[in-house]
Motif scaffolding. Structure first.
Motif, short mmCIF file in Angstrom:
data_model
loop_
_atom_site.label_atom_id
_atom_site.label_comp_id
_atom_site.label_asym_id
_atom_site.label_seq_id
_atom_site.Cartn_x
_atom_site.Cartn_y
_atom_site.Cartn_z
N MET A 103 2.02 -5.83 -10.13
CA MET A 103 1.00 -6.55 -9.38
C MET A 103 -0.25 -5.71 -9.19
O MET A 103 -1.36 -6.24 -9.26
CB MET A 103 1.55 -6.98 -8.03
N ALA A 148 -0.66 -12.00 2.10
CA ALA A 148 0.60 -11.27 1.96
C ALA A 148 1.79 -12.18 2.29
O ALA A 148 2.79 -12.21 1.55
CB ALA A 148 0.61 -10.04 2.87
N SER A 166 2.01 -14.88 -0.48
CA SER A 166 2.45 -14.30 -1.75
C SER A 166 3.93 -13.94 -1.72
O SER A 166 4.64 -14.12 -2.72
CB SER A 166 1.62 -13.06 -2.08
N MET A 167 4.40 -13.45 -0.59
CA MET A 167 5.82 -13.13 -0.47
C MET A 167 6.67 -14.39 -0.57
O MET A 167 7.73 -14.41 -1.21
CB MET A 167 6.09 -12.39 0.84
N ALA A 184 6.59 -15.46 -4.28
CA ALA A 184 7.41 -14.55 -5.09
C ALA A 184 8.89 -14.84 -4.88
O ALA A 184 9.68 -14.85 -5.84
CB ALA A 184 7.09 -13.10 -4.73
N PHE A 244 -2.74 -10.21 -6.04
CA PHE A 244 -1.31 -10.48 -6.11
C PHE A 244 -0.90 -11.25 -7.36
O PHE A 244 0.30 -11.47 -7.58
CB PHE A 244 -0.85 -11.26 -4.87
N MET A 275 2.72 -11.65 -9.63
CA MET A 275 4.01 -11.72 -8.94
C MET A 275 4.93 -12.76 -9.57
O MET A 275 6.15 -12.69 -9.45
CB MET A 275 3.80 -12.04 -7.46
N CYS A 304 11.50 -8.94 -5.13
CA CYS A 304 10.26 -9.72 -5.07
C CYS A 304 9.57 -9.54 -3.72
O CYS A 304 8.36 -9.31 -3.64
CB CYS A 304 10.56 -11.20 -5.31
N THR A 324 6.32 -7.07 -3.29
CA THR A 324 5.10 -7.72 -2.83
C THR A 324 4.63 -7.10 -1.52
O THR A 324 3.43 -6.86 -1.31
CB THR A 324 5.32 -9.23 -2.65
#
Length: 447
Positions: A21, A48, A51-52, A55, A203, A206, A227, A231
């Motif tokens: 990433m 964040a 994106s988590m 992912a 990001f 991912m 993941c 991340t």
């Protein structure tokens, strides 16, 4: 048991996810975020979390869906064959756009060594185009060569950026950060929305995290964990590095820099160190661009193997490199680079990031929606289903917010591209139906 000892551990996969990433995604962000002010740092929190969630959902898709094609395969689970094409088409274009942005980042850092590149729109275009074609030709050696170069060059970004996150605080001055907080007097909600596409850009990548599940110990446990942890690790480095840089370099300097990390190291040490960081960043950007050029060609190849892209994308050399496909990708990127010519590397970068985010987020939404069908077919337990649906809702909410934040121009461009995709698929539908009918030994009308 012997085979599992050769597989990747949780720590190894977590590191891989974070490194993939980080790449060159962070390299120009401090400049673009400084143009909004340090208030833009608040968008990291939202990105964040979103994106988590994304992912994690892709990891779950990868565990329970074994079809080839990644996001396109997940999309097809819920939306059928045409959606496989549209997802591949949009993701393909998003990678092409992103490659131009990465090349522009590299040229921005190269201006310290070749000042001519920063003297106008034509020199910037020449430098960008030169790097695009250099990395395409370098990929002719095949995936083994590409992988070796990328594995080394990516540290040219990670070492300076991660290093700044740790040692930069010795030079950090709260007063500089306070002065840079909101120089344009924007409402906080507007500042966050405006910077969401920038933080999302860092990001992107991912979505590839779940692709290594076959090479991981206990994938049902370790892939989702890697993941999330990978991340999160990237997010921590991003937040710390972009925060500390805003407290070292005055906002007016940072907002006009074409090489922000080189600038901050020059402030911290001396111009020589700044030049070394510039050199590392150029190497990292070129290595990252090399890898993404191959990924672009491979995305086209996978789709061509399904008879949904022209057959030339399927042809590979003795070194297993899709050379004809790479040349076609190079021609497309050349046209895109011409259409975005600007004398300002930062402005050009920002424009491309917004469009790349839109053309990436639409496949995100379609692929994420496939998780519901994938879980149903896999007959997952009710507690797991409920947990995944909850995280899926978070991922979807962030994706829609990010699409909104990209702005009307980028959304309009994305909509036009999507409609072109429908037209392209419609032109191939008869041929695809005939092929499927022949495979099933059925009349075309029944297929």
């Amino acid at each position: 048991m012997a085979g599992s000892s050769k597989k990747m551990s949780l720590m190894g996969l977590t590191t891989l996810v974070a490194v993939n990433m980080m790449g060159s995604g962070i390299i120009m962000l401090p400049t673009n975020m400084a143009q909004l002010g340090a208030v833009s740092l608040l968008s990291w929190v939202i990105t964040a979390i979103g994106s988590m969630a994304i992912a994690y959902c892709f990891a779950q898709c990868g565990i329970y869906c074994t079809r080839a094609g990644g996001m396109s395969a997940y999309t097809a689970e819920a939306h059928g064959r045409s959606a496989f094409f549209l997802c591949s088409f949009l993701y393909f274009l998003s990678l092409a756009i992103a490659n131009i942005a990465v090349a522009i980042s590299a040229v921005g850092y190269l201006t310290a060594f070749v000042p001519w590149f920063g003297s106008g729109s034509v020199p910037l275009f020449v430098g960008t185009l030169g790097l695009i074609w250099l990395t395409i030709v370098a990929n002719f050696g095949g995936p083994r060569v590409t992988g070796r170069i990328g594995a080394i060059s990516v540290w040219g970004v990670i070492i300076p950026v991660a290093g700044l996150s740790v040692i930069g605080w010795f030079w950090f001055q709260p007063s500089i950060l306070i002065d840079a907080w909101n120089p344009r007097g924007l409402p906080i909600s507007e500042a966050i929305s405006s910077s969401i596409p920038l933080t999302l850009w860092a990001f992107l990548g991912m979505e590839s995290a779940a692709q290594n599940s076959d090479a991981v110990e206990n994938p049902k446990r370790n892939v989702p964990l890697a993941c999330l942890l990978g991340t999160l690790g990237a997010a921590v480095v991003y937040v710390l590095s972009t925060t500390v840089i805003q407290g070292i370099v005055p906002n007016s300097e940072l907002a006009n820099s074409s090489a922000p990390f080189a600038l901050v190291y020059a402030h911290m040490f001396n111009p020589l160190v700044g030049n070394i960081i510039m050199g590392l960043a150029v190497v990292a950007c070129i290595g990252s661009l090399l890898g993404w050029q191959f990924t672009l060609a491979q995305t086209a190849k996978v789709t061509a193997d399904q008879d949904m892209f022209p057959a030339l994308f399927s042809k590979v050399s003795a070194a297993n490199a899709p050379i004809l496909g790479m040349l076609a990708c190079g021609a497309l990127q050349t046209l895109m680079a011409i259409s975005t010519i600007s004398p300002d590397a930062s402005a050009q970068f920002g424009k491309l990031v917004n469009l790349a985010a839109v053309t990436n987020l639409i496949p995100f939404v379609t692929a994420l929606s496939g998780l519901l069908v994938i879980m149903y077919r896999a007959k997952v337990s009710p507690p797991l289903y409920q947990r995944n649906v909850l995280i899926l809702l978070v991922a979807m909410a962030y994706s829609f917010y990010a699409l909104y934040s990209c702005g009307k121009d980028a959304m309009f461009g994305g909509a036009i591209v999507l409609l072109i995709g429908y037209l392209l698929y419609g032109s191939m539908a008869k041929r695809l139906a005939a092929r499927l009918a022949a495979q099933a030994a059925l009349p075309v009308a029944e297929a």
